[in-house]
Design an enzyme around this catalytic site. Structure first.
Site, PDB file in Angstrom:
ATOM      1  N   CYS A  56     -79.906  -8.834  24.640  1.00  0.00           N
ATOM      2  CA  CYS A  56     -78.461  -8.612  24.580  1.00  0.00           C
ATOM      3  C   CYS A  56     -78.075  -8.196  23.162  1.00  0.00           C
ATOM      4  CB  CYS A  56     -77.661  -9.833  24.984  1.00  0.00           C
ATOM      5  SG  CYS A  56     -78.044 -10.529  26.577  1.00  0.00           S
ATOM      6  N   LYS A  92     -86.287  -6.080  22.221  1.00  0.00           N
ATOM      7  CA  LYS A  92     -86.889  -6.036  20.888  1.00  0.00           C
ATOM      8  C   LYS A  92     -87.030  -7.428  20.295  1.00  0.00           C
ATOM      9  CE  LYS A  92     -88.486  -3.991  17.202  1.00  0.00           C
ATOM     10  NZ  LYS A  92     -89.842  -3.426  17.251  1.00  0.00           N
TER      11      LYS A  92
END
Length: 602
Positions: free
Chosen positions: A2, A597
């Site tokens: 997010c 990531k």
């Protein structure tokens, strides 16, 4: 996982606020997401959101036409509730005046939701986040101002979170809070920003403040206010200047960030080598030699980087204990004040690594951080910090941060070796040569990797094999292929391949060998012969001018160097092989499915 981007201006910006928010969302895409949305205050609260790619959602709902001086943007990775328009962020209260975005997980939110529903609140989504908006609304009903209501709401919330909230009835502030999920403040002139990470703010400012766990506050266009346990914090002393440019966070003419970052490795390695601080490296080396136990902690690629050190430490008569971050509890009873932990994380925000470090520090373990991000949580939770200077890494699949981590750990090993009385002059010369050798590796192997990718395109599985210090490189190569090309790959010690894995080998089955460890090359050749006898397509990364190439179907030659730095060179063609295979198979290597990531939830 997010992403949050919120910005507040003193007056209307020259570009529409919605366009600025959309560009912020684009900077967040690399974190992984399934939905996107924005909220602005312009004569009332306006919320636009949906599942889908940022560009698609932005065009569908006309983000670029939205006006105002304060707004929030969010990319969501579904944890509670399916990815759809209703569950996308921002979420609002019953009256539609409060908008909230949130990263993380609110624990036992169902109990809070039930309590609020009994008080008449109507929920629209299945998410845990919506609870926050209704809590603030409830406390405002009781007569509290927005900030007081926000603080009271936080007192009811448990879990890992980064929160940003705006209120159309008090539109001159963005309220924020952080606990175990990254959040920064971008400090500007006539504006301020709240965001998940640094690349998101680089279009606007290089001055940032890292919000710490347990802190909360608000930003206006001209003020940053932070509290912890009711005590105002000195924010001016915490402003840091980030040495990255906005251009560093763009593709710069490359088709994908991953390819750009592979090609940036010579520069990143040179920057990291130049930035190694001898006093700090010596402190870590001495602690390494004095420690009772040495834990090497990391997740994913960072764990593999740690293994390159773990596999050579026994030569210093040190028995390392590699720890996958999420499994730190296995050794919990062993942690002691005489131990050392080397914790590795690109972002410095990986939740599993942070939790492992906190558990270790509670028991007195000295912690050394290896991270790429100044001011990250890991850097603050550690006794000593070794920064890799790789620059921003936007591609989800780590490339340049792996090689700079390996270089940093190799420098620690060399310093420990010297402290034991060994001559390391030749190794020091090799360290200085690594950036140029990396450049030559890229130049010489890119073409071979690209052609080889065409042969792997239709395959369904592959093995990566190595012995000794070559195994972590094989593991990293296999991970890259899985991450971006969606091709099943497994890494094994080459000698272990006889004990089960070889059963799957058939005609044309790709087996990639890593010959980065000169002490194990000859033994590895016997495994090459075994695989060839069963019809495997044998591929290998081999030192230039070695005889290994003759035994392989496809040999990828890399410049010769010692085993200490060989992992850096041998992993580069494996990174490129994964990249080109992804492209051949029609996938976007920058946005692998189901991956983020920075993993900030357990």
């Amino acid at each position: 996982m997010c992403g949050i981007f919120g910005i507040i201006f003193a007056e209307r910006p020259r570009r529409p606020l919605g366009e600025i928010l959309r560009r912020g969302l684009e900077r967040l895409e690399y974190r992984g997401y399934d939905s996107a949305g924005v909220a602005v205050v312009d004569r009332g609260l306006v919320v636009k959101k949906d599942a889908g790619k940022v560009a698609e959602v932005a065009q569908r709902y006309g983000f670029d036409s939205l006006q105002g001086v304060v707004g929030l943007a969010h990319t969501r990775w579904a944890t509670h509730g399916k990815p759809d328009q209703v569950n996308a962020h921002p979420h609002v209260d019953c009256r539609g005046v409060i908008a909230v975005v949130h990263n993380g997980i609110i624990e036992k939110y169902a109990e809070l939701k039930e309590e609020l529903m009994k008080r008449g609140h109507v929920f629209r989504s299945e998410t845990d986040t919506e609870v926050i908006a209704h809590l603030v609304e409830e406390y405002k009903k009781q007569g509290l101002d927005t900030f007081s209501a926000f603080k009271k709401a936080l007192s009811r919330v448990r879990g890992a979170y980064a929160i940003a909230l705006i209120d159309a009835e008090n539109p001159r502030a963005i309220y924020f809070a952080r606990n175990l999920s990254p959040l920064i403040i971008g400090v500007g002139e006539g504006f301020n920003i709240v965001a998940s990470d640094i690349p998101t703010v680089l279009d606007h400012t290089k001055r940032v403040i890292a919000v710490r766990d347990g802190e909360y506050g608000y930003i206006t266009a001209g003020e940053v206010y932070i509290e912890a346990d009711g005590v105002p914090q000195d924010v001016a002393a915490r402003i840091e200047e980030i040495p990255w440019s906005a251009e560093m966070a763009t593709k710069g003419g490359y088709p994908h960030f991953m390819l750009k970052e592979i090609y940036e490795q010579p520069e990143s390695l040179a920057s990291t080598a130049a930035g190694l601080e001898p006093a700090q490296i010596e402190t870590v080396a001495n602690a390494l030699l004095a420690a009772r136990n040495v834990y090497i902690v990391g997740a994913g690629t960072s764990y593999h980087a740690g293994l390159t050190l773990a596999f050579i430490l026994p030569r210093l008569r040190i028995t390392p204990i590699p720890v996958i971050s999420s499994e730190y509890a296995i050794y919990e009873d062993l942690y002691d004040k005489d131990d050392l932990a080397i914790a590795i994380s690109q972002s410095g925000e990986t939740i599993d690594t942070i939790k492992a470090v906190k558990a270790m520090r509670e028991r007195g373990v000295k912690v050394v951080a290896v991270t790429n991000v100044v001011g990250s949580t890991l850097s603050r939770e550690s006794d000593v910090v070794l920064y890799t200077r790789a620059g921003p890494e936007i591609g989800v699949a780590a490339t340049k941060t792996f090689t700079t981590q390996v270089l940093t750990l190799a420098a620690v090993y060399l310093t420990a070796l010297r402290a034991l009385g060994h001559d390391v002059a030749e190794h020091q010369r090799e360290l200085k040569a690594v950036p140029d050798l990396a450049r030559k590796t890229i130049e010489k192997t890119a073409g071979t990797a690209k052609e080889l990718a065409k042969r792997l395109r239709q395959r369904h599985s592959a093995y990566y094999l190595g012995r000794g210090a070559a195994l972590p490189v094989a593991m990293e190569g296999a991970l890259k292929l899985k991450e971006v090309a969606y091709l099943h790959a497994e890494a094994y010690p080459a000698g272990e391949s006889k004990h089960g894995p070889i059963a799957l080998v058939e005609e044309g089955f790709p087996v990639i060998f890593v010959f980065s460890d000169p002490n194990t090359g000859e033994k590895t050749l016997s495994n090459v012969a075994e695989m060839k006898a069963r019809g495997a397509l044998t591929i290998g990364t081999v030192p230039a001018r070695s005889d290994y190439a003759k035994k392989l179907d496809v040999a990828i030659e890399v410049p010769q160097t010692s085993e200490l730095f060989a992992p850096i060179l041998h992993v580069i063609p494996l990174q490129m092989l994964a990249y080109f295979t992804a492209v051949e198979r029609g996938y976007d290597p920058d946005k692998p499915r189901n991956l983020a990531k920075t993993v900030t939830v357990e």
